[in-house]
Design an enzyme around this catalytic site. Sequence first.
Site, PDB file in Angstrom:
ATOM      1  N   GLU A 149       0.825  -1.216   0.000  1.00 13.39           N
ATOM      2  CA  GLU A 149       0.000   0.000   0.000  1.00 13.39           C
ATOM      3  C   GLU A 149       0.861   1.269   0.000  1.00 13.39           C
ATOM      4  O   GLU A 149       1.256   1.746   1.054  1.00 13.39           O
ATOM      5  CB  GLU A 149      -0.919   0.015   1.234  1.00 13.39           C
ATOM      6  CG  GLU A 149      -1.824   1.238   1.283  1.00 13.39           C
ATOM      7  CD  GLU A 149      -2.695   1.314   2.537  1.00 13.39           C
ATOM      8  OE1 GLU A 149      -2.499   0.506   3.468  1.00 13.39           O
ATOM      9  OE2 GLU A 149      -3.559   2.186   2.585  1.00 13.39           O
ATOM     10  N   LYS A 208      -2.579  -2.066  -3.066  1.00 17.55           N
ATOM     11  CA  LYS A 208      -3.622  -1.202  -2.489  1.00 17.55           C
ATOM     12  C   LYS A 208      -3.184   0.232  -2.726  1.00 17.55           C
ATOM     13  O   LYS A 208      -2.188   0.686  -2.161  1.00 17.55           O
ATOM     14  CB  LYS A 208      -3.788  -1.486  -1.004  1.00 17.55           C
ATOM     15  CG  LYS A 208      -4.805  -0.582  -0.323  1.00 17.55           C
ATOM     16  CD  LYS A 208      -5.242  -1.136   1.017  1.00 17.55           C
ATOM     17  CE  LYS A 208      -6.123  -0.154   1.756  1.00 17.55           C
ATOM     18  NZ  LYS A 208      -6.697  -0.729   2.978  1.00 17.55           N
TER      19      LYS A 208
HETATM   20  P1  13P Z   1      -8.713   4.731   4.615  1.00 18.51           P
HETATM   21  O1  13P Z   1      -9.728   4.054   3.751  1.00 18.51           O
HETATM   22  O2  13P Z   1      -9.330   5.436   5.802  1.00 18.51           O
HETATM   23  O3  13P Z   1      -7.775   5.591   3.839  1.00 18.51           O
HETATM   24  O4  13P Z   1      -7.832   3.597   5.249  1.00 18.51           O
HETATM   25  C1  13P Z   1      -7.355   2.573   4.454  1.00 18.51           C
HETATM   26  C2  13P Z   1      -6.092   2.061   4.963  1.00 18.51           C
HETATM   27  O5  13P Z   1      -5.852   0.878   4.903  1.00 18.51           O
HETATM   28  C3  13P Z   1      -5.099   3.017   5.521  1.00 18.51           C
HETATM   29  O6  13P Z   1      -3.906   2.363   5.779  1.00 18.51           O
END
Ligand code: 13P
Length: 343
Positions: free
Chosen positions: A181, A223
């Site tokens: 991510e 992600k």
């Molecule tokens: P948000 O959808 O609030 O951005 O959070 C997703 C996430 O995994 C943050 O690390």
Amino acid sequence: MQLDTQKLTATVAHLLAPEKGILAADESNGTADKRLESFGIATGEDMRRKFRHLFLCMPGVEEFLSGVILYDETFWQDNCDGKPFRIALREKGILPGIKVDTGAKDFPGFPDEKLTVGLDDLPERIKKYADAGAAFTKWRAVIKIDEKAGLPTDACIEANADALARYAVVAQQFGLVPIVEPEVLLEGPHSLKTSEIITTRVVGAVIQKLQDYKAYLPGVILKTSMVINGNKNADEASPVEVADATVRMLRKTVPTELGGVEFLSGGQTAVEATAHLDAIAEKEDLPWEIAFSYARALQESALTIWQGKDENVAAACTEFTKRLRLNQLADAGKYDVSLEYLD
Ligand code: 13P
């Protein structure tokens, strides 16, 4: 170590099952307390248990979720019925995942930039989670856009991409799917175009590093942030413009054999996050499965209703179910904003 590629691809297939999403319930204890406080809710371990129970143990939640990303406390914690959350999730067919980075820290020599850490004892920590039933993992890097200050720097992108790829390889060695991510933050006055250029650079660097370190790409989930104008830019992009820019970015950077793509909400409103997902899903011939993996955009409206009170649990669950259902529709490109106003 021999990679169990069958196990990795089976987990990816489960997580990216059509019309299901992954709840990000992996706020650290400090962030979870801050979030509860912002809704006027008490904090502390027991309150965090109730907060997690509300979302993870809601009857019927398995209709919408294929997985939940947990933070260490919740991974080992019992729910309000005395059963470990990770086991209660498995019993519903929801895979428990675990956030394994240990946080985004100041990047020495690069003011205002962060490097996510946690590689040193990663194999030992991942083994413990794998032995206790985790199916997948997550590591989040944060990239800040500040054009005046020349951010992000190449060094920050490179260092974070390197850590993400090294983490991914370790997770795969233990049979756990890595969710990589790299979050490009929404904060700032930047344009949609700038967001596209930077997100393309960032995701491109992550994919390159995954290839350099020989990660098994069908067993990796990306992600990513959607490509959106900064939240202080008055020129607000439409859902179609966001979808066009996001899919252009993905097509330029993400090989078709990658396991799949999930989106974070990143501070968008709940309705924006759903409308944008829908516009992306409506694009034709996407070569990857896509899914929502939100924290705030799924939970915040329900937290407003819950207020930490038992008597509000039913109403909070109704609101959570509504957000899940609308995102489920959006994941199939079947959402319309008018559905927000139906009971
Ligand atoms: P948000 O959808 O609030 O951005 O959070 C997703 C996430 O995994 C943050 O690390």
